[in-house]
Design a protein around this motif. Structure first.
Motif, PDB file in Angstrom:
ATOM      1  N   VAL A  14       0.842  -1.203   0.000  1.00  0.00           N
ATOM      2  CA  VAL A  14       0.000   0.000   0.000  1.00  0.00           C
ATOM      3  C   VAL A  14       0.874   1.249   0.000  1.00  0.00           C
ATOM      4  O   VAL A  14       0.645   2.186  -0.760  1.00  0.00           O
ATOM      5  CB  VAL A  14      -0.961  -0.001   1.204  1.00  0.00           C
ATOM      6  N   ALA A  15       1.907   1.256   0.814  1.00  0.00           N
ATOM      7  CA  ALA A  15       2.772   2.434   0.892  1.00  0.00           C
ATOM      8  C   ALA A  15       3.490   2.686  -0.424  1.00  0.00           C
ATOM      9  O   ALA A  15       3.640   3.822  -0.858  1.00  0.00           O
ATOM     10  CB  ALA A  15       3.797   2.250   2.019  1.00  0.00           C
ATOM     11  N   LEU A  16       3.924   1.624  -1.085  1.00  0.00           N
ATOM     12  CA  LEU A  16       4.644   1.780  -2.345  1.00  0.00           C
ATOM     13  C   LEU A  16       3.732   2.078  -3.517  1.00  0.00           C
ATOM     14  O   LEU A  16       4.155   2.690  -4.491  1.00  0.00           O
ATOM     15  CB  LEU A  16       5.457   0.514  -2.649  1.00  0.00           C
ATOM     16  N   SER A  17       2.488   1.653  -3.461  1.00  0.00           N
ATOM     17  CA  SER A  17       1.601   1.843  -4.609  1.00  0.00           C
ATOM     18  C   SER A  17       0.716   3.069  -4.488  1.00  0.00           C
ATOM     19  O   SER A  17       0.056   3.447  -5.442  1.00  0.00           O
ATOM     20  CB  SER A  17       0.732   0.610  -4.818  1.00  0.00           C
ATOM     21  N   ALA A  18       0.696   3.718  -3.330  1.00  0.00           N
ATOM     22  CA  ALA A  18      -0.135   4.914  -3.172  1.00  0.00           C
ATOM     23  C   ALA A  18       0.398   6.016  -4.073  1.00  0.00           C
ATOM     24  O   ALA A  18       1.595   6.187  -4.214  1.00  0.00           O
ATOM     25  CB  ALA A  18      -0.126   5.365  -1.716  1.00  0.00           C
ATOM     26  N   PRO A  19      -0.484   6.775  -4.715  1.00  0.00           N
ATOM     27  CA  PRO A  19      -0.033   7.848  -5.583  1.00  0.00           C
ATOM     28  C   PRO A  19       0.810   8.863  -4.829  1.00  0.00           C
ATOM     29  O   PRO A  19       0.613   9.113  -3.659  1.00  0.00           O
ATOM     30  CB  PRO A  19      -1.341   8.495  -6.071  1.00  0.00           C
ATOM     31  N   GLY A  91      -6.113  -8.159 -11.207  1.00  0.00           N
ATOM     32  CA  GLY A  91      -6.749  -7.104 -10.441  1.00  0.00           C
ATOM     33  C   GLY A  91      -8.206  -6.935 -10.815  1.00  0.00           C
ATOM     34  O   GLY A  91      -8.761  -7.705 -11.606  1.00  0.00           O
ATOM     35  N   ILE A  92      -8.793  -5.906 -10.254  1.00  0.00           N
ATOM     36  CA  ILE A  92     -10.196  -5.566 -10.481  1.00  0.00           C
ATOM     37  C   ILE A  92     -10.266  -4.074 -10.783  1.00  0.00           C
ATOM     38  O   ILE A  92      -9.628  -3.269 -10.113  1.00  0.00           O
ATOM     39  CB  ILE A  92     -11.044  -5.857  -9.218  1.00  0.00           C
ATOM     40  N   ALA A  93     -11.057  -3.713 -11.778  1.00  0.00           N
ATOM     41  CA  ALA A  93     -11.332  -2.308 -12.059  1.00  0.00           C
ATOM     42  C   ALA A  93     -12.825  -2.090 -11.914  1.00  0.00           C
ATOM     43  O   ALA A  93     -13.622  -3.006 -12.125  1.00  0.00           O
ATOM     44  CB  ALA A  93     -10.886  -1.941 -13.471  1.00  0.00           C
ATOM     45  N   ARG A 105     -11.300   3.110 -11.305  1.00  0.00           N
ATOM     46  CA  ARG A 105     -10.260   2.843 -10.325  1.00  0.00           C
ATOM     47  C   ARG A 105      -9.931   1.362 -10.391  1.00  0.00           C
ATOM     48  O   ARG A 105     -10.775   0.541 -10.780  1.00  0.00           O
ATOM     49  CB  ARG A 105     -10.675   3.286  -8.923  1.00  0.00           C
ATOM     50  N   VAL A 106      -8.706   1.010 -10.011  1.00  0.00           N
ATOM     51  CA  VAL A 106      -8.235  -0.359 -10.132  1.00  0.00           C
ATOM     52  C   VAL A 106      -7.458  -0.737  -8.874  1.00  0.00           C
ATOM     53  O   VAL A 106      -6.863   0.118  -8.224  1.00  0.00           O
ATOM     54  CB  VAL A 106      -7.368  -0.525 -11.416  1.00  0.00           C
ATOM     55  N   LEU A 116      -9.725  -0.610   1.999  1.00  0.00           N
ATOM     56  CA  LEU A 116      -8.748   0.467   2.186  1.00  0.00           C
ATOM     57  C   LEU A 116      -8.683   1.343   0.939  1.00  0.00           C
ATOM     58  O   LEU A 116      -8.365   0.851  -0.147  1.00  0.00           O
ATOM     59  CB  LEU A 116      -7.354  -0.116   2.438  1.00  0.00           C
ATOM     60  N   PRO A 117      -8.949   2.631   1.056  1.00  0.00           N
ATOM     61  CA  PRO A 117      -8.881   3.504  -0.125  1.00  0.00           C
ATOM     62  C   PRO A 117      -7.502   3.504  -0.787  1.00  0.00           C
ATOM     63  O   PRO A 117      -7.396   3.636  -2.003  1.00  0.00           O
ATOM     64  CB  PRO A 117      -9.217   4.893   0.439  1.00  0.00           C
ATOM     65  N   ALA A 118      -6.440   3.326  -0.011  1.00  0.00           N
ATOM     66  CA  ALA A 118      -5.082   3.401  -0.555  1.00  0.00           C
ATOM     67  C   ALA A 118      -4.738   2.256  -1.508  1.00  0.00           C
ATOM     68  O   ALA A 118      -3.771   2.363  -2.266  1.00  0.00           O
ATOM     69  CB  ALA A 118      -4.064   3.455   0.578  1.00  0.00           C
ATOM     70  N   VAL A 119      -5.496   1.166  -1.505  1.00  0.00           N
ATOM     71  CA  VAL A 119      -5.180   0.055  -2.412  1.00  0.00           C
ATOM     72  C   VAL A 119      -5.774   0.267  -3.796  1.00  0.00           C
ATOM     73  O   VAL A 119      -5.490  -0.485  -4.720  1.00  0.00           O
ATOM     74  CB  VAL A 119      -5.600  -1.323  -1.854  1.00  0.00           C
TER      75      VAL A 119
END
Length: 184
Positions: A14-19, A91-93, A105-106, A116-119
């Motif tokens: 999550v930390a690495l993939s968050a915008p 994944g899922i979009a 969103r994906v 979790l919104p961050a994922v």
């Protein structure tokens, strides 16, 4: 794998993939006002992209295959060639707001983290060919940008035009990576 280890790995993901919150722009990012999910599904070839950590090992032959599910979500399979073979991610979009069909969103995180919104990552369709032959997808914070095509290659005039549009919208197109895909 223990629950604690899974939680730590998920938190790192999550930390690495968050915008990135560092980049900000005053330009709004327009998206398409109409999207036919059935027409959008199928295989897309990556033509060009901004560099991103999760594609760091990809050497070419990069595809995204979208399959519409009964719940109107899209099953996503991203696949790319590496030095060792091929890797893929599932994944899922989804379209969170039908009033903004181009603002998908994906997520590639496990289902149990979906709350979790961050994922969830932004997958905004900025431009789409009326015949669904090519698409340009990005994120409102300008940290992600892809040019995709239904064919392994796209004519340079179209790619150049899309990059010019992206630059006018605040994307740093000078950093884009062009992808080589094997012919069909």
């Amino acid at each position: 794998m223990t629950v604690l280890l899974r939680t730590l790995i998920s938190a790192l993901f999550v930390a690495l993939s968050a915008p990135s919150l560092v980049y900000a722009t005053t330009l709004e990012l327009p998206t398409v006002s109409q999207l036919d999910l059935e027409r959008y599904t199928g295989r897309w070839y990556e033509i060009s992209r901004l560099p991103m950590w999760f594609e760091r090992n990809c050497t070419g032959d990069i595809t995204a295959t979208y399959t519409l599910r009964a719940d109107q979500r899209i099953h996503v399979v991203n696949r790319c060639g590496t030095k060792e073979g091929f890797i893929s991610a599932n994944g899922i979009a989804e379209m969170p707001d039908p009033k903004h069909p181009g603002q998908l969103r994906v997520r590639f995180a496990p289902d149990w983290l979906a709350w979790l919104p961050a994922v969830w990552g932004d997958y905004w369709i900025i431009d789409l060919d009326p015949q669904y032959r090519w698409v340009m997808v990005g994120a409102p914070n300008r940290s992600y940008l892809w040019i995709l095509s239904r064919t392994p290659a796209l004519d340079t005039t179209t790619v150049s035009s899309l990059k010019q549009k992206a630059a006018a919208l605040g994307f740093n197109v000078d950093e884009m990576v062009n992808v080589t895909n094997a012919p069909q």
